[in-house]
Design a protein around this motif. Sequence first.
Motif, PDB file in Angstrom:
ATOM      1  N   GLY A 240      -2.755   1.038 -45.341  1.00  0.00           N
ATOM      2  CA  GLY A 240      -1.467   1.687 -45.129  1.00  0.00           C
ATOM      3  C   GLY A 240      -0.558   1.530 -46.338  1.00  0.00           C
ATOM      4  N   MET A 241      -0.574   0.349 -46.947  1.00  0.00           N
ATOM      5  CA  MET A 241       0.229   0.112 -48.139  1.00  0.00           C
ATOM      6  C   MET A 241      -0.220   1.020 -49.285  1.00  0.00           C
ATOM      7  SD  MET A 241       0.720  -3.428 -50.306  1.00  0.00           S
ATOM      8  CE  MET A 241      -1.034  -3.471 -50.726  1.00  0.00           C
ATOM      9  N   LEU A 242      -1.527   1.188 -49.454  1.00  0.00           N
ATOM     10  CA  LEU A 242      -2.032   2.060 -50.514  1.00  0.00           C
ATOM     11  C   LEU A 242      -1.644   3.512 -50.266  1.00  0.00           C
ATOM     12  CD1 LEU A 242      -5.586   0.492 -51.014  1.00  0.00           C
ATOM     13  CD2 LEU A 242      -3.611   0.292 -52.543  1.00  0.00           C
ATOM     14  N   TYR A 357       3.656   6.988 -38.359  1.00  0.00           N
ATOM     15  CA  TYR A 357       2.316   6.404 -38.321  1.00  0.00           C
ATOM     16  C   TYR A 357       2.303   4.883 -38.423  1.00  0.00           C
ATOM     17  CZ  TYR A 357      -2.703   6.193 -39.489  1.00  0.00           C
ATOM     18  OH  TYR A 357      -4.045   5.935 -39.508  1.00  0.00           O
ATOM     19  N   PHE A 358       3.064   4.317 -39.345  1.00  0.00           N
ATOM     20  CA  PHE A 358       2.964   2.877 -39.589  1.00  0.00           C
ATOM     21  C   PHE A 358       3.336   2.025 -38.370  1.00  0.00           C
ATOM     22  CE2 PHE A 358       3.568   3.626 -44.433  1.00  0.00           C
ATOM     23  CZ  PHE A 358       2.228   3.960 -44.544  1.00  0.00           C
ATOM     24  N   PRO A 359       4.420   2.318 -37.631  1.00  0.00           N
ATOM     25  CA  PRO A 359       4.696   1.501 -36.447  1.00  0.00           C
ATOM     26  C   PRO A 359       3.611   1.594 -35.377  1.00  0.00           C
ATOM     27  CG  PRO A 359       6.682   2.660 -37.130  1.00  0.00           C
ATOM     28  CD  PRO A 359       5.535   3.240 -37.922  1.00  0.00           C
ATOM     29  N   GLU A 360       2.846   2.698 -35.370  1.00  0.00           N
ATOM     30  CA  GLU A 360       1.789   2.857 -34.372  1.00  0.00           C
ATOM     31  C   GLU A 360       0.546   2.033 -34.685  1.00  0.00           C
ATOM     32  OE1 GLU A 360       2.732   7.429 -32.898  1.00  0.00           O
ATOM     33  OE2 GLU A 360       1.237   7.113 -34.457  1.00  0.00           O
ATOM     34  N   LEU A 361       0.453   1.510 -35.892  1.00  0.00           N
ATOM     35  CA  LEU A 361      -0.751   0.797 -36.309  1.00  0.00           C
ATOM     36  C   LEU A 361      -0.759  -0.672 -35.890  1.00  0.00           C
ATOM     37  CD1 LEU A 361      -1.166   2.166 -39.965  1.00  0.00           C
ATOM     38  CD2 LEU A 361      -2.509   2.796 -37.949  1.00  0.00           C
ATOM     39  N   PHE A 362       0.410  -1.217 -35.473  1.00  0.00           N
ATOM     40  CA  PHE A 362       0.524  -2.660 -35.270  1.00  0.00           C
ATOM     41  C   PHE A 362       1.136  -2.987 -33.910  1.00  0.00           C
ATOM     42  CE2 PHE A 362       1.062  -1.637 -39.788  1.00  0.00           C
ATOM     43  CZ  PHE A 362      -0.043  -2.317 -40.304  1.00  0.00           C
ATOM     44  N   PRO A 363       0.822  -4.165 -33.364  1.00  0.00           N
ATOM     45  CA  PRO A 363       1.409  -4.583 -32.087  1.00  0.00           C
ATOM     46  C   PRO A 363       2.882  -4.955 -32.250  1.00  0.00           C
ATOM     47  CG  PRO A 363       0.068  -6.349 -32.995  1.00  0.00           C
ATOM     48  CD  PRO A 363      -0.148  -5.147 -33.881  1.00  0.00           C
ATOM     49  N   THR A 364       3.579  -5.032 -31.132  1.00  0.00           N
ATOM     50  CA  THR A 364       5.023  -5.243 -31.147  1.00  0.00           C
ATOM     51  C   THR A 364       5.419  -6.497 -31.905  1.00  0.00           C
ATOM     52  OG1 THR A 364       5.246  -4.082 -29.035  1.00  0.00           O
ATOM     53  CG2 THR A 364       7.052  -5.546 -29.662  1.00  0.00           C
ATOM     54  N   CYS A 374       3.487  -2.011 -45.165  1.00  0.00           N
ATOM     55  CA  CYS A 374       2.896  -0.759 -45.631  1.00  0.00           C
ATOM     56  C   CYS A 374       3.869   0.015 -46.509  1.00  0.00           C
ATOM     57  CB  CYS A 374       2.474   0.108 -44.444  1.00  0.00           C
ATOM     58  SG  CYS A 374       1.097  -0.533 -43.489  1.00  0.00           S
ATOM     59  N   PHE A 375       5.065   0.291 -45.978  1.00  0.00           N
ATOM     60  CA  PHE A 375       5.998   1.172 -46.676  1.00  0.00           C
ATOM     61  C   PHE A 375       6.593   0.504 -47.912  1.00  0.00           C
ATOM     62  CE2 PHE A 375      10.204   3.291 -47.133  1.00  0.00           C
ATOM     63  CZ  PHE A 375       9.738   4.573 -47.383  1.00  0.00           C
TER      64      PHE A 375
END
Length: 432
Positions: A240-242, A357-364, A374-375
């Motif tokens: 995600g960072m890339l 997209y990025f918030p959907e990739l990780f748990p709360t 990522c960002f």
Amino acid sequence: MSGVAPDTPETDTGPWYRGVTRYQWLVLAIACAGWVFDVYEGQIFNLTRNDLLGDLLENPEAGRQFWGDAFLAIFLAGGTIGGLLFGSLADRYGRSPIMIVTILMYSLFSGLTYFANDIYTVGVLRFLVALGIGGEWAVAASLVSEVFPKRARAQASGIFHASSILGTWLAALAAMLVGVHWRYAYLLGVLPALLIVWVRASVKEPERWRAQKNSEHANQLGSFNTLLLDPRWGSVAIRGMLLAAVGLGTFWAVTVAGQDLMRELLLSNGVDEDTAGSRAKFAYGIVQAAGGGLGLLSFGPLCAKFGRKPTFIAFQALALLIVPITCFVPQTYWQLIVLMPIFGFLTLGMHSGFAIYFPELFPTRIRATGASFCFNGGRLMAVPVLLLSGWLKNLDTISLPTAVTVLSSLFIVGILIMLTLPETRQRDLIED
């Protein structure tokens, strides 16, 4: 009202905004307002730097390019550090208090730039402004994704990031209004401090976060060990960072070059330097930005309809096509002005996808931490691209259009990265 409960079974009939509550709209409005001024703070330097550096440097012509690139690098580094720090703190202590801190930071230090009398003071203040900006995005993106239901999440998050275009317009108008008196443009940056009262009175912690705060995972809130060492999240975070590095790198190397492309074209057509500079600011800050805003707004609905991966890939593939066309085909002001909104639409539109997209990739428990990694990690990874961009654009053997086209090849890297990442379109936010 404290926010929404975790996603419950819901139908997909009717418009996405059906059933969205007044509180959810309020959260979106607050997040957008914060992000508008985030972007204003970043863009105002890009639009006023010639006047700022001309006033503060003893030899502006010799140092303008170096210090311009150095300040952008400082800004990207500050955004990375602030994003990682405040993203983790938002997972540990809550979204609302950290949002207040970040808004206060970038407002205060922007206003203090008005009083700066040397180049080093400006550099320190730009770094501190960037700390707040990097943190505010991570908190706001996570908050919007947690407050909105699944069927409306992509559109709401897309609107949140698309509001950035208002920040670009505000910066362009401020730069044109203040002219050479650049200090007043930074003084306007104090205004978002007024948002703090609104945030304090209105925003409550999402129920998702409160549940995690009281769960067995409470000790993992905002944990970088959990983010990077757990195999479920570490690899996704790096990729995600890339992906963000490609988007942010091409923004500074390609999208922002629209202003320079127009200025160079006008100068080659015999327009005087002052007029060329003013018309180039308008073309970039208003016309191209309008196309970019439409791209940002379109990304959310397209993600909801076709999926996150196909939309990211399509935008980057089409960007590869529009960049050389914009760089080499136009021969007059009006020919380029027609292409600039399309150029902005395709090169900038994918940035809305980061908030979706990025918030959907990780748990709360590590959502703000992961989204920020990522960002804002992408900001730091974009610094070499920025330096490469400055070097290429200053080579006597390569024209500006050629340099911009070469740099746009980074979109190929973005496509390849996206092919390895998961699709999240039909998925609820992760809790485990």
